[in-house]
Design a protein around this motif. Structure first.
Motif, short mmCIF file in Angstrom:
data_model
loop_
_atom_site.label_atom_id
_atom_site.label_comp_id
_atom_site.label_asym_id
_atom_site.label_seq_id
_atom_site.Cartn_x
_atom_site.Cartn_y
_atom_site.Cartn_z
N GLU A 36 0.83 -1.21 0.00
CA GLU A 36 0.00 0.00 0.00
C GLU A 36 0.86 1.26 0.00
N ALA A 37 1.89 1.28 0.85
CA ALA A 37 2.77 2.46 0.88
C ALA A 37 3.41 2.66 -0.49
N ASP A 74 -7.39 -4.87 1.47
CA ASP A 74 -8.76 -5.00 1.98
C ASP A 74 -9.53 -3.72 1.64
N ASP A 75 -10.79 -3.67 2.08
CA ASP A 75 -11.62 -2.51 1.73
C ASP A 75 -10.99 -1.19 2.18
N ALA A 76 -10.39 -1.21 3.37
CA ALA A 76 -9.82 0.02 3.90
C ALA A 76 -8.65 0.51 3.04
N SER A 77 -7.73 -0.37 2.73
CA SER A 77 -6.56 0.06 1.96
C SER A 77 -6.97 0.44 0.54
N ARG A 78 -7.92 -0.28 -0.03
CA ARG A 78 -8.41 0.10 -1.37
C ARG A 78 -9.09 1.47 -1.31
N GLY A 79 -9.82 1.73 -0.19
CA GLY A 79 -10.50 3.02 -0.04
C GLY A 79 -9.50 4.17 0.00
N ARG A 80 -8.40 3.98 0.69
CA ARG A 80 -7.40 5.05 0.79
C ARG A 80 -6.77 5.33 -0.57
N VAL A 81 -6.60 4.27 -1.37
CA VAL A 81 -6.03 4.47 -2.72
C VAL A 81 -7.03 5.20 -3.61
#
Lengths: 257, 257, 257, 257
Positions: free
Chosen positions: B63-64, B84-91
């Motif tokens: 992610e980073a 996951d949903d959270a990391s995809r959301g941040r992208v």
């Protein structure tokens, strides 16, 4: 015996029996001389001079039919289920008695086969032979979705034969690192995994997979229709006359040397 | 952008990363401009003008890496797991921010794919499309015996997609009369049976079987080697530059209309 | 139109027609209202209020039947062969005329399909979609040995569709280093190799194989029986009522988005 | 002879030879005692007490190697091609001479095998055994597209063996009504149709299909990698020491009774 074999069919009104009647009538070297059904007496008179009687009746009738066929001096080919060690033993004893009074080379024979499908019998036989040469082996059977039992009897027998061959060759357990989801790995039959697929449109199919590093051997058989049993039934009729005594399994009259 | 796409590979020393480097070098329309590994900073300087960065690193780093690639103004193709949903959301949020400041038609894209195997992705996609037209459907996955989980993630996703398509089309439960031996019927994934075969010599294979009265459709895919993922990775590199925003799944850049 | 569709069958005494009659009778949402055969007039009276007429007659009768069905205000589903550009053109013209006088959303439709096998149509459709993503593609068709032509029409169409998709995607010739024994390489249909197997016991089967480095995709379909066409025929009956104008090919009423 | 067999590899620097060296080193019951290559003399000294020498060299060297191995008192396993009746005859003669001077049960053996793939050899053997029981039989071989000859030697041998078995069983020509498009029907090898598929991603695969009314038997083998020959080579090494004289073909040391 004439060059044309005379054949009687017991259970001639049943689905398998009727199919056998048509197959016998369609074979140049066979002559259908009698069709018997439930209630008909089985004796020299009703068998009408048959060399071979084919029994596709019901478990409750088949043993008595075979004894009556032997008493009438004919060979028997049996596709009915329901045989066990005791009933097979009584037939062996009867054969010993009747054959001791017959000239050499003219002994009566009885062939009982749970499966007359040539492709099924060959697949099972080849699988047993191949088993000792591979690190891994699994069985997939595929049937119509109205089948109530899983895995199929044929698949169970195949897996057991594969397991026996592996054991005789000194092979140990197959490699399998599965830690989670073992319910996807099928049934365990003597250490061989057996998978049952149920799919509308299929009839009866079996696949045996063998694997070594870098290679795979797959033996697959498809039974599309009950007429597929007829070549095996006719082969049994032709072979039983020269095989005195009891033979169990079509594979034992195949020439696989 | 030049007609030759410039590509950076993150995780270039890993098995997949190294294979990607060779594949990029072997493609006429792509140029490998940077190989980065654990410990290397990811920024405009180290990415060396790359149009697209391909990430095959580790879940803890991916992610980073993607955020750093976007900050450097490059597109990203990601094969690393762990999203996951959270990391995809941040992208997605990051993409929105960076693309709002870019001219129309030049927005950055990120493509995250759990599987770059074209045959695997197509098999799954076709299976989902076919599912509504058949009474029965089952999945068989076959892998090397060192695999610890069963059934495979791909098989689970396929079965779930088949189940969803059936449900959307109003299909009810599949026919299955099994009364005994249900352990041979495999794992139940949303009502779809999934069978896992483990066989020495195999790599990663999947078969989806569909049946109606009198007919069968089988979709099978075989992955023999990790190089099989390269056509999918290169396709993703070529497609991501014209697909601003986040895309999840290689199937979404395939032209299947 | 009632929620139950009324269906007439033309050619009801033929093998396909009779099978269609039974399939319509077995479907909860369809009602069989007329069975017509050679010699029977086709008009509003004999069609008995049918919403849809299904034509499985003969090439010499089918076009006249369709015009008569349209005159009677019904939709048509056609499985009879023998159509060409000219006859299709006349039906299109007829549809234009009759639909111009009908309220919006109530236009008549005609669906002509050379193949109602869902598995066959899906296999062909998926093969065309997959073709652009693989370096190699070949077709194997397998039929009963009484078939007089090779390769089958379905295999020819599939190979042509694969070739067209490759061409549209800019793919060049497939790799093939064969120097000797080219007669084992099958027929060349637009650059795609097609192999024809003839085997007692089979009915109609097709396999399309695709390969890239390290991976394979195989799409296989089996037609075991002519009843396998019935789900496709019933689907066509249900779909034609909401598709005014001429539609050629079952794939065009499938939802494959 | 010790319980651990001592093995020398001739052609140890070649791809197959090197793979054999690794396989021997990985086997508990075998010990690699010598690696010889082009230019190295082959004699008792260089063979270093080997019980068995494995030859994967070149056609121009293999016969001389075998004679030298016999002179040194070792058994030989040969995977090199290029043998004919004359060279095999000279080896048989040499074996007769050397074995007449050895104690009973200690005769030297030479095993020459064109194919050490267990799955390939078993597929061919089973196909020959099954052939007499089916009305139809065809062969499909599938290889990578860099192969220059079609059909493969293995497929030719398989088809010839099937044809021979049919002939011995009195079977006549297979049913085939093909009138047009015979070029799709593959090559004719002794009356058996052989189809050659060339597909990127594949290595070496063979399928033999048998059909009767209502049933099919398919025997398929896949060679994914040259390491797949190693189980067959090791088996040959273990078996040759107890089989004095010349044996041609791995199938003759398999226990298929």
């Amino acid at each position: 015996m004439s060059t044309t074999l005379k054949v009687a069919v017991l259970g001639a009104a049943g689905r398998m029996g009727a199919t056998v009647c048509r197959a016998v009538e369609g074979a140049d070297d066979l002559e259908l001389v009698a069709r018997l059904d439930a209630g008909d007496p089985v004796d020299a008179s009703t068998l009408a001079g048959a060399d071979v009687a084919v029994d596709f009746t019901v478990p409750s009738a088949t043993e008595a039919n075979v004894h009556a066929v032997l008493d009438a001096g004919a060979h028997a080919v049996v596709g009915t289920t329901g045989w066990d060690d005791a009933s097979r033993g009584r037939v062996t004893e009867h054969l010993g008695r009747v054959n001791s009074g017959r000239p050499d080379g003219q002994g009566l024979g009885v062939l009982i086969a749970p499966n007359f499908g040539l492709s099924a019998v060959l697949a099972m036989t080849f699988a047993a032979k191949a088993a000792r040469y591979f690190e891994s082996a699994e069985v997939i059977e595929l049937h119509h979705p109205d089948k109530v039992d899983a895995p199929s009897g044929t698949a169970r027998h195949t897996a057991a034969a594969v397991a026996r061959a592996r054991s005789e060759a000194g092979l140990t357990a197959m490699p399998d690192a599965t830690e989670s989801g073992v319910e996807a790995r099928g049934a365990d039959v003597d250490g061989v995994r057996v998978h049952a697929v149920r799919l509308r449109g299929l009839v009866a199919h079996e696949e045996i997979l063998f694997g070594n590093v870098g290679e795979q051997l797959v033996i697959r058989q498809d039974s599309f229709d009950r007429v597929s049993f007829m070549p095996g039934v006719l082969l049994a009729v032709r072979e039983v006359v020269s095989r005195p005594g009891l033979t169990v399994g079509l594979e034992n009259v195949l020439d696989l040397s």
